[in-house]
Design an enzyme around this catalytic site. Structure first.
Site, PDB file in Angstrom:
ATOM      1  N   ARG A  46       0.852  -1.193   0.000  1.00 32.70           N
ATOM      2  CA  ARG A  46       0.000   0.000   0.000  1.00 32.70           C
ATOM      3  C   ARG A  46       0.891   1.247   0.000  1.00 32.70           C
ATOM      4  O   ARG A  46       0.628   2.214  -0.688  1.00 32.70           O
ATOM      5  CB  ARG A  46      -0.950   0.011   1.208  1.00 32.70           C
ATOM      6  CG  ARG A  46      -1.691   1.353   1.330  1.00 32.70           C
ATOM      7  CD  ARG A  46      -2.937   1.376   2.201  1.00 32.70           C
ATOM      8  NE  ARG A  46      -2.947   0.425   3.288  1.00 32.70           N
ATOM      9  CZ  ARG A  46      -2.241   0.537   4.421  1.00 32.70           C
ATOM     10  NH1 ARG A  46      -1.463   1.591   4.632  1.00 32.70           N
ATOM     11  NH2 ARG A  46      -2.325  -0.395   5.345  1.00 32.70           N
ATOM     12  N   TYR A  98     -15.998  17.125 -15.452  1.00 30.85           N
ATOM     13  CA  TYR A  98     -16.313  15.707 -15.634  1.00 30.85           C
ATOM     14  C   TYR A  98     -17.400  15.326 -14.612  1.00 30.85           C
ATOM     15  O   TYR A  98     -17.296  15.678 -13.428  1.00 30.85           O
ATOM     16  CB  TYR A  98     -15.034  14.896 -15.399  1.00 30.85           C
ATOM     17  CG  TYR A  98     -15.250  13.413 -15.413  1.00 30.85           C
ATOM     18  CD1 TYR A  98     -15.490  12.740 -16.609  1.00 30.85           C
ATOM     19  CD2 TYR A  98     -15.209  12.675 -14.237  1.00 30.85           C
ATOM     20  CE1 TYR A  98     -15.689  11.376 -16.617  1.00 30.85           C
ATOM     21  CE2 TYR A  98     -15.405  11.307 -14.246  1.00 30.85           C
ATOM     22  CZ  TYR A  98     -15.640  10.662 -15.440  1.00 30.85           C
ATOM     23  OH  TYR A  98     -15.844   9.314 -15.446  1.00 30.85           O
ATOM     24  N   ASP A 170      -6.813  19.086 -14.014  1.00 28.87           N
ATOM     25  CA  ASP A 170      -7.120  17.755 -14.543  1.00 28.87           C
ATOM     26  C   ASP A 170      -6.657  17.757 -15.996  1.00 28.87           C
ATOM     27  O   ASP A 170      -7.273  18.379 -16.856  1.00 28.87           O
ATOM     28  CB  ASP A 170      -8.632  17.506 -14.421  1.00 28.87           C
ATOM     29  CG  ASP A 170      -9.047  16.134 -14.941  1.00 28.87           C
ATOM     30  OD1 ASP A 170      -8.313  15.555 -15.766  1.00 28.87           O
ATOM     31  OD2 ASP A 170     -10.126  15.658 -14.533  1.00 28.87           O
ATOM     32  N   LYS A 195      -7.544   6.897 -19.426  1.00 25.81           N
ATOM     33  CA  LYS A 195      -7.812   7.452 -20.740  1.00 25.81           C
ATOM     34  C   LYS A 195      -6.546   7.424 -21.612  1.00 25.81           C
ATOM     35  O   LYS A 195      -6.076   6.361 -21.937  1.00 25.81           O
ATOM     36  CB  LYS A 195      -8.393   8.857 -20.586  1.00 25.81           C
ATOM     37  CG  LYS A 195      -9.466   8.975 -19.469  1.00 25.81           C
ATOM     38  CD  LYS A 195     -10.743   8.208 -19.772  1.00 25.81           C
ATOM     39  CE  LYS A 195     -11.682   8.079 -18.583  1.00 25.81           C
ATOM     40  NZ  LYS A 195     -12.038   9.339 -17.931  1.00 25.81           N
TER      41      LYS A 195
HETATM   42  C1  LIG Z   1     -12.543   9.758 -16.661  1.00 32.57           C
HETATM   43  C2  LIG Z   1     -12.212  11.070 -16.119  1.00 32.57           C
HETATM   44  C3  LIG Z   1     -12.054  11.262 -14.736  1.00 32.57           C
HETATM   45  C4  LIG Z   1     -12.245  10.144 -13.738  1.00 32.57           C
HETATM   46  O1  LIG Z   1     -11.290   9.139 -13.898  1.00 32.57           O
HETATM   47  P1  LIG Z   1     -11.584   7.592 -13.556  1.00 32.57           P
HETATM   48  O2  LIG Z   1     -10.299   6.943 -13.919  1.00 32.57           O
HETATM   49  O3  LIG Z   1     -12.744   7.161 -14.377  1.00 32.57           O
HETATM   50  O4  LIG Z   1     -11.886   7.544 -12.097  1.00 32.57           O
HETATM   51  C5  LIG Z   1     -11.736  12.527 -14.288  1.00 32.57           C
HETATM   52  N1  LIG Z   1     -11.576  13.557 -15.145  1.00 32.57           N
HETATM   53  C6  LIG Z   1     -11.723  13.413 -16.483  1.00 32.57           C
HETATM   54  C7  LIG Z   1     -11.550  14.587 -17.378  1.00 32.57           C
HETATM   55  C8  LIG Z   1     -12.058  12.177 -17.009  1.00 32.57           C
HETATM   56  O5  LIG Z   1     -12.228  12.040 -18.329  1.00 32.57           O
END
Ligand SMILES: *Cc1c(COP(=O)(O)O)cnc(C)c1O
Length: 379
Positions: A46, A98, A170, A195
């Site tokens: 962890r 998001y 982000d 992504k």
């Molecule tokens: C998918 C996404 C998230 C969340 O990420 P997860 O891996 O699904 O928890 C946050 N911000 C953006 C812009 C995203 O496309």
């Protein structure tokens, strides 16, 4: 080291045991100690795991940061950032966030007394009026999801710095191939590794990167204390994905441009949202802070008909109807019924997420096949 070399070698060392070129998958929860406390840098997975550590160093290097932290999902990474705060603290964030981030903020952290302001930031100076003594964090996405608004990271960072507020970006949509927020003055960069960084739709993961050692220390504490880490197998897959990030992104950008231009010329299409158009309201900022315009394109159809939008996404054959984005395969989504269904209709329409809006994650297939598919689906 240039970016295209960093994706392959950044932060990586040959494995000390046998010199394996890829870091092994250390599928272990614990590590032998010769005497209590006598270990080789790893005690319990962890806290630290060598495969995860290799990934964390790779992502930190790509973002021009010092410290990387990997989590079990993008939302777990954002969750760790908000845990820097206390009841009474306030956060200013982008209004077309998001959907999952919006849900985490409003449905989880508001219960703990953290207050969130969701505001338009196309003009960065709009932020100033929401700042008070309790403001501790500004949280932005750029390009935004799914409206492709562009926020000026440098101007936002200057405001944050002046008021001693942390700025988190982000960077999931852009990836460090297109923009590097830490270099533009941000304090924290976040990724849904799920992504583009992973890039192959085969894992769920998140990451944070920071420059400041005291901030890194606090986040490592939260990562270990809350425990929302990712496993070694997924860390390995993410590292493998990152090695082709630059090659994939180049093609995502080329295909994104071709698709955006095709849609803009189609008589049934009302609006196309893509920051590469000169008519995009913040095209100049996009041009100055991004190296290219990415593979995300949103559009609406004339008449704004909900059922027609559903029919279009159902007719697509090369594009797969699915949530998520950033993989090698092209995906289409209908935000009003899918990713943004958790945001109330009145709230989502304020930011442009209308009934006919369709969001495309343009993959790296042949351009001609993608355009032909859109042509037959739109009709
Ligand atoms: C998918 C996404 C998230 C969340 O990420 P997860 O891996 O699904 O928890 C946050 N911000 C953006 C812009 C995203 O496309």
């Amino acid at each position: 080291m240039k970016f295209n070399t960093k994706t392959i070698h950044g932060g990586q060392e040959l494995d000390p045991a046998y010199g394996s070129v890829m870091p092994p998958i250390y599928q272990t929860s614990t590590y032998a100690q010769s005497t209590p406390g006598g270990h080789k840098g790893y005690e319990y997975s962890r806290t630290h795991n060598p495969t995860r550590h290799a990934l964390e160093k790779a992502i930190a290097c790509l973002e021009n940061g010092q410290y990387g932290l990997a989590f079990g999902s993008g939302l777990a990474a954002i969750d760790a950032v908000v845990k820097l705060l206390k009841p009474g603290d306030e956060v200013i964030c982008t209004n077309d966030l998001y959907g999952g981030t919006y849900r985490l903020f409003t449905k989880v952290f508001e219960n703990f007394g953290v207050k969130f302001h969701f505001i338009g930031m196309s003009n960065a100076s709009n932020i100033t009026q929401y700042i008070n003594a309790n403001t501790k964090l500004i949280w932005i996405e750029t390009p935004t999801n799914p409206m492709m608004q562009i926020i000026d990271i440098k101007a936002t960072a200057e405001i944050a710095k002046k008021h001693q507020i942390l700025l988190g970006v982000d960077n999931t949509f852009a990836t460090p191939y297109l923009q590097q927020p830490l270099t533009l003055g941000a304090d924290i960069v976040m990724h849904s590794v799920t992504k583009y960084l992973g890039g192959h739709s085969d894992l769920v993961m998140g990451a944070l990167v920071v420059k400041d050692s005291a901030l890194a220390e606090r986040l490592y504490f939260i990562q270990n204390a809350s425990g929302a880490i990712c496993g070694p197998q997924d860390s390995f897959l993410a590292l493998r994905g990152i090695k082709t990030l630059h090659v994939r992104m180049q093609r995502h950008c080329e295909n994104g441009k071709a698709v955006a231009q095709f849609l803009a010329s189609h008589p049934k299409i009302e609006k196309v949202y893509w920051p590469g158009f000169e008519l995009h309201p913040n095209h100049d900022i996009a041009k100055s802070q991004m190296n290219d315009f990415g593979g995300m394109v949103s559009f609406t159809t004339k008449g704004n008909n909900y059922e027609e939008a559903i029919k279009i996404v159902e007719r697509l054959k090369v594009f797969t109807l699915a949530e998520s984005l950033g993989g090698v395969e092209s995906l289409a989504g209908h935000p009003a019924s899918m990713t943004h269904a958790s945001i109330p209709k009145a709230e989502r329409e304020k930011t442009g997420v209308v009934d006919s809006l369709i969001r495309l994650s343009v993959g790296i297939e042949d351009q001609d096949d993608l355009i032909a598919d859109l042509k037959q689906a739109i009709g």
